[in-house]
Scaffold this motif. Structure first.
Motif, PDB file in Angstrom:
ATOM      1  N   ILE A 160       0.861  -1.181   0.000  1.00 42.81           N
ATOM      2  CA  ILE A 160       0.000   0.000   0.000  1.00 42.81           C
ATOM      3  C   ILE A 160       0.895   1.227   0.000  1.00 42.81           C
ATOM      4  O   ILE A 160       1.538   1.552   1.002  1.00 42.81           O
ATOM      5  N   ALA A 165      -1.937   0.657  -4.761  1.00 38.59           N
ATOM      6  CA  ALA A 165      -1.844  -0.528  -3.920  1.00 38.59           C
ATOM      7  C   ALA A 165      -1.509  -1.673  -4.859  1.00 38.59           C
ATOM      8  O   ALA A 165      -2.326  -2.057  -5.700  1.00 38.59           O
ATOM      9  N   ASN A 185      -5.431   2.861  -5.380  1.00 42.69           N
ATOM     10  CA  ASN A 185      -6.021   2.902  -4.045  1.00 42.69           C
ATOM     11  C   ASN A 185      -4.955   3.178  -3.004  1.00 42.69           C
ATOM     12  O   ASN A 185      -4.916   2.520  -1.962  1.00 42.69           O
ATOM     13  N   GLY A 186      -4.084   4.129  -3.261  1.00 40.91           N
ATOM     14  CA  GLY A 186      -3.051   4.469  -2.296  1.00 40.91           C
ATOM     15  C   GLY A 186      -3.545   5.458  -1.263  1.00 40.91           C
ATOM     16  O   GLY A 186      -4.665   5.983  -1.338  1.00 40.91           O
ATOM     17  N   LEU A 241     -10.757  -1.420  -0.086  1.00 44.05           N
ATOM     18  CA  LEU A 241      -9.615  -2.017  -0.777  1.00 44.05           C
ATOM     19  C   LEU A 241      -9.719  -3.539  -0.762  1.00 44.05           C
ATOM     20  O   LEU A 241      -9.533  -4.201  -1.798  1.00 44.05           O
TER      21      LEU A 241
END
Length: 304
Positions: A160, A165, A185-186, A241
């Motif tokens: 992550i 991610a 999705n960081g 996530l």
């Protein structure tokens, strides 16, 4: 000298130095302050305001300049400074989803510079990058512990980071190349969500370091309502996530999951509280990718 550099969207990491924000300020005159780098008659200082996310970091020279800061820092941290030319083998990385399309361009970005002369605080450095090797993120971060996964029928490595991610699926110690990807999705997305909600609902302004402090459980002067909102947003972020991974047929409940990256360290409590991970294992070093790049480079060049 072999130096691994992790060019994160949020931070630049090396093996022996403290991470620093991926941000720069540029000036044609020498600015006041510490850690001023001069390259080709232009001055640069590090900034806490990171460069906006870019999928291709070779679009301009800013990540190259950040790399010069990293090289100088590593040379000094290792006590390896010399006045003559320093020959460097540079190990870097890319997200798995970007690797195939960008690896050639990314290695050329660093490897076609010739002799590089620059100064940091007036101290001259002469560097020649004689070799560049690029490795997949996430895989590199877990590389030094891959031997522990040989007997695992299935394991997931989840990195992550700032904007992505990255995940890799391993079966009996071998990477399943059909099940690796990079999701946007960081934690930068989480920062933006928290800051926006706190601003709109509580009329308060936060920066990313404030969000970090709250999620790490540090004492701040912000009211409890801000803490609750940030904690809730972080838990939702992690749950979303994991749900996205499940949609991709990656179920974290029934395999060993190796968490790496600064985002995983930041959100460790939320990951453990999610109830969606069967056997989590956290790599605590934020510079795990940089360390892994050097490790993989040594393996790759051992037979040369």
């Amino acid at each position: 000298m072999l130096i691994g550099v992790d060019h994160g969207n949020k931070q630049i990491k090396t093996v022996h130095c403290e991470p620093f924000v991926s941000g720069l300020k540029q000036s044609v005159t020498r600015p006041f302050g510490q850690n001023v780098l001069r390259y080709q008659n232009t001055f640069y200082t590090l900034s806490n305001e990171r460069i906006p996310y870019r999928k291709d970091k070779t679009e301009d020279d800013r990540f190259f300049i950040l790399t010069l800061f990293a090289l100088a820092g590593e040379i000094e941290a290792r006590g390896a400074y010399v006045a003559e030319v320093q020959r460097v083998q540079l190990a870097v990385g890319l997200p798995p989803a970007h690797f195939g399309a960008q690896v050639e361009r990314f290695t050329q970005y660093f490897g076609q510079r010739g002799m590089i002369e620059f100064e940091v605080q007036g101290k001259p450095y002469s560097v020649y990058i004689e070799d560049v090797a690029c490795f997949p993120q996430a895989y590199a971060a877990a590389a030094t512990m891959l031997h522990t996964l040989v007997d695992e029928p299935k394991a997931v490595i989840l990195d992550i980071g700032g904007f992505t991610a990255d995940y890799l699926l391993m079966k009996n110690g071998e990477i399943d190349l059909t099940s690796c990807d990079s999701l946007e999705n960081g934690v930068i997305l989480l920062y933006n969500k928290v800051r926006s909600k706190v601003n709109s609902e509580l009329d308060l302004l936060l920066d990313e370091s404030d969000v970090d402090a709250i999620l790490l459980g540090k004492k701040t002067k912000y009211p409890e309502a801000v803490v609750r909102l940030a904690e809730l947003a972080a838990q939702e972020f992690i749950n979303d996530l994991f749900s996205t991974l499940r949609e991709r047929m990656i179920d974290l409940r029934y395999c060993k999951v190796v968490f790496v990256g600064g985002g995983a360290i930041l959100l460790k409590r939320q990951i453990e509280a999610s109830g969606k991970v069967g056997t989590p294992f956290f790599v605590p070093k934020i510079n795990a990718n940089a360390d892994g790049y050097e490790y993989l480079y040594r393996i790759d060049t051992a037979g040369r």
